[in-house]
Design an enzyme around this catalytic site. Sequence first.
Site, short mmCIF file in Angstrom:
data_model
loop_
_atom_site.label_atom_id
_atom_site.label_comp_id
_atom_site.label_asym_id
_atom_site.label_seq_id
_atom_site.Cartn_x
_atom_site.Cartn_y
_atom_site.Cartn_z
N ASN A 75 48.24 41.16 39.08
CA ASN A 75 49.24 40.19 38.65
C ASN A 75 50.62 40.79 38.88
O ASN A 75 50.83 41.97 38.57
CB ASN A 75 49.07 39.86 37.16
CG ASN A 75 47.77 39.11 36.89
OD1 ASN A 75 47.35 38.28 37.68
ND2 ASN A 75 47.12 39.43 35.78
N HIS A 83 48.35 47.71 37.99
CA HIS A 83 46.93 47.90 37.66
C HIS A 83 46.13 46.85 38.38
O HIS A 83 46.56 45.71 38.52
CB HIS A 83 46.70 47.83 36.15
CG HIS A 83 47.34 46.65 35.49
ND1 HIS A 83 48.69 46.63 35.19
CD2 HIS A 83 46.85 45.45 35.12
CE1 HIS A 83 49.00 45.46 34.64
NE2 HIS A 83 47.90 44.72 34.59
#
Length: 114
Positions: free
Chosen positions: A87, A100
């Site tokens: 994201n 991440h």
Amino acid sequence: MTSCLFCRIIAGEIPGTLLHQDADLVAFSDINPQAPLHALIVPRRHIATLNDLTGMDDALVGSMVRFAAELAKQHGYDERGYRTVFNCNREAGQTVFHIHLHLLAGRGLHWPPG
Ligand code: AMP
Ligand code: ZN
């Protein structure tokens, strides 16, 4: 002391359920899992968003993706299928500003995502 949550988990200042660590990457379980397997693959080095990557990071990001595939395989999901997600920024739902890679597996995942 850093205020970055994932830097603090990597430093051992905040507990996490560690799945793997090596010189460059750490993987731990998501605290709010959205699938039976929901791991976060995180570089040790603080990089806030995908927009901050440079060509120098190509090998690092490649190793994150390859490690996600390896972790999926270790958990028996390589043939069934799994999803990997980065994201980036607010509209995509990024809440922790240390890049991440989400690894989700173990249930049918809808497409398009919400
Ligand atoms: P994102 O929304 O892509 O920035 O993802 C951040 C993820 O970090 C979310 O899925 C959270 O559930 C997860 N998270 C937040 N705090 C922790 C924590 N202390 N340990 C593990 N995962 C966390
Ligand atoms: Zn960080």
